[in-house]
Design an enzyme around this catalytic site. Structure first.
Site, PDB file in Angstrom:
ATOM      1  N   HIS A   1       0.938  -1.558   0.051  1.00 19.80           N
ATOM      2  CA  HIS A   1       0.155  -0.099  -0.013  1.00 19.80           C
ATOM      3  C   HIS A   1       0.773   1.219   0.013  1.00 19.80           C
ATOM      4  O   HIS A   1       0.932   1.868   0.968  1.00 19.80           O
ATOM      5  CB  HIS A   1      -0.811  -0.046   1.447  1.00 19.80           C
ATOM      6  CG  HIS A   1      -2.131  -0.899   1.042  1.00 19.80           C
ATOM      7  ND1 HIS A   1      -2.881  -1.522   2.083  1.00 19.80           N
ATOM      8  CD2 HIS A   1      -2.608  -1.443  -0.048  1.00 19.80           C
ATOM      9  CE1 HIS A   1      -3.700  -2.314   1.685  1.00 19.80           C
ATOM     10  NE2 HIS A   1      -3.704  -2.176   0.416  1.00 19.80           N
TER      11      HIS A   1
ATOM     12  N   GLU B   1      -5.891  -7.865   3.794  1.00 24.02           N
ATOM     13  CA  GLU B   1      -5.451  -9.122   4.622  1.00 24.02           C
ATOM     14  C   GLU B   1      -6.501  -9.789   5.196  1.00 24.02           C
ATOM     15  O   GLU B   1      -6.379 -11.274   5.403  1.00 24.02           O
ATOM     16  CB  GLU B   1      -4.510  -8.563   5.722  1.00 24.02           C
ATOM     17  CG  GLU B   1      -3.566  -9.656   6.442  1.00 24.02           C
ATOM     18  CD  GLU B   1      -2.798  -9.259   7.457  1.00 24.02           C
ATOM     19  OE1 GLU B   1      -2.920  -9.959   8.613  1.00 24.02           O
ATOM     20  OE2 GLU B   1      -2.212  -8.169   7.473  1.00 24.02           O
TER      21      GLU B   1
ATOM     22  N   SER C   1      -2.976   2.377   4.105  1.00 25.92           N
ATOM     23  CA  SER C   1      -2.046   1.343   4.797  1.00 25.92           C
ATOM     24  C   SER C   1      -2.417   1.325   6.076  1.00 25.92           C
ATOM     25  O   SER C   1      -2.369   2.455   7.094  1.00 25.92           O
ATOM     26  CB  SER C   1      -0.648   1.856   4.495  1.00 25.92           C
ATOM     27  OG  SER C   1       0.157   1.196   5.336  1.00 25.92           O
TER      28      SER C   1
ATOM     29  N   HIS D   1     -10.040  -4.845   4.606  1.00 29.15           N
ATOM     30  CA  HIS D   1      -8.647  -4.819   4.412  1.00 29.15           C
ATOM     31  C   HIS D   1      -8.381  -6.232   3.791  1.00 29.15           C
ATOM     32  O   HIS D   1      -8.905  -7.157   3.974  1.00 29.15           O
ATOM     33  CB  HIS D   1      -8.132  -4.746   5.750  1.00 29.15           C
ATOM     34  CG  HIS D   1      -6.228  -4.545   5.503  1.00 29.15           C
ATOM     35  ND1 HIS D   1      -5.473  -5.484   5.243  1.00 29.15           N
ATOM     36  CD2 HIS D   1      -5.646  -3.368   5.533  1.00 29.15           C
ATOM     37  CE1 HIS D   1      -4.439  -4.810   5.211  1.00 29.15           C
ATOM     38  NE2 HIS D   1      -4.539  -3.726   5.332  1.00 29.15           N
TER      39      HIS D   1
END
Length: 323
Positions: A53, A139, A236, A137
């Site tokens: 990011h 992840e 991020s 997100h």
């Protein structure tokens, strides 16, 4: 001849530079994977989602021949490699790549992969998995996508713990997103263990060493300065957490991607400044920020080190020299 040095008309500014800051081993590995793929296979190389990011990094890789896509359906039928970002992907993405015979190269950070494997093991042992993280997100999407729909419950806050309605509380486990604020995650985990005393946690902390170390440095610096700048992208997670950590420690903080985004009104009359950078922010951007302050202030710089890092991860096997 007597040369007299005129005192600087610029006000003094002491900069405390947080160390460690910037790139972590997982980010270095992911960027190196794209660059090595470009060197080995030639452009284009497709990358699913931003490899890390950071806009500066993404634009630099685009200029070398990387093509960034959000979904695999945007990738044509091609022999060119397709790289999965450091944040990890759901199993359905890997399966889609395999069904299309794409040359998929997985640049998922090994510390994220560790969380994936933990979640799988808990599921195989019959446990309901609670994931502490932020909705949407990449992840989190990737970790939830390791297991069948409904097998993972996302927990975003202490309040959400109280609202959990689970059929079976005897077999529970939790994992966490790797880039959370240590303080936030500990509060949520404490709430989980209070409510579900038998819940099983990770053998080793899920929050990665780089997140921990960067937050530790900011916690050390923030009480000593008038303000903090964090270099990083708004999307991020670990950069946003650094900003929050600085503010919690008592310093007004600003997250910027580069010098053009500095809101100078925050820095009127300051005598000291802390600077850190998220794990996906290159050092060149930190230098750019320091130059911007040097134009307005007579700066002195001191590095404050909270930890030494010597972690390195091998490249994905398809890109190693003898692969």
């Amino acid at each position: 001849m007597n040369i007299q040095h005129r005192p600087s008309s610029k006000p003094p500014l002491k900069i405390l530079l947080c160390s460690p800051r910037g790139f972590c081993a997982g980010v270095v590995r992911a960027i190196d994977a794209v660059e090595r793929a470009l060197a080995k296979f030639g452009p284009p190389v497709y990358v699913r989602h931003e490899i890390v990011h950071n806009r500066y990094v993404v634009e630099a890789l685009k200029a070398k021949g990387a093509i960034f896509v959000e979904e695999l359906e945007e990738v044509p039928d091609t022999k060119a490699p397709v790289i999965f970002s450091a944040h990890g992907v759901a199993k359905s993405v890997s399966a889609e790549a395999a069904s299309r015979n794409l040359l998929a190269i997985d640049a998922t950070c090994p510390l994220v992969t560790k969380v994936h494997r933990e979640a799988e093991i808990h599921h195989k042992r019959g446990r309901k998995v609670l994931l502490v993280g932020h909705s949407g997100h990449p992840e989190v999407v990737g970790t939830m996508g390791q297991l069948p729909p409904g097998a993972v419950v996302l927990v975003e806050s202490v309040e959400a713990v109280a609202e959990l309605r689970l059929e079976d509380v005897a077999d529970l486990a939790y994992v966490t997103q790797t880039t959370l604020s240590l303080d936030d995650s500990q509060e949520i985990v404490s709430a989980l263990t209070r409510r579900f005393p038998q819940i099983v946690g990770p053998h080793k902390e899920d929050i990665c060493y780089a997140t921990t170390n960067r937050q530790g440095a900011v916690k050390q610096v923030a009480p000593q300065v008038d303000a903090v700048i964090v270099v990083g992208s708004p999307n991020s997670s670990n950069s946003q957490r650094l900003r929050e950590v600085a503010e919690r420690a008592g310093a007004p903080a600003q997250l910027v991607q580069g010098r053009s985004e500095i809101d100078w009104s925050m820095f009127t009359g300051i005598g000291s400044l802390g600077i850190s950078a998220g794990a996906s922010a290159p050092e060149v951007l930190v230098e750019e920020i320091m130059e911007a302050f040097a134009e307005r202030y007579e700066i002195s710089v001191e590095t404050v080190s909270a930890a030494l890092e010597d972690v390195a991860f091998p490249l994905p096997k398809e890109l190693r020299a003898h692969a």
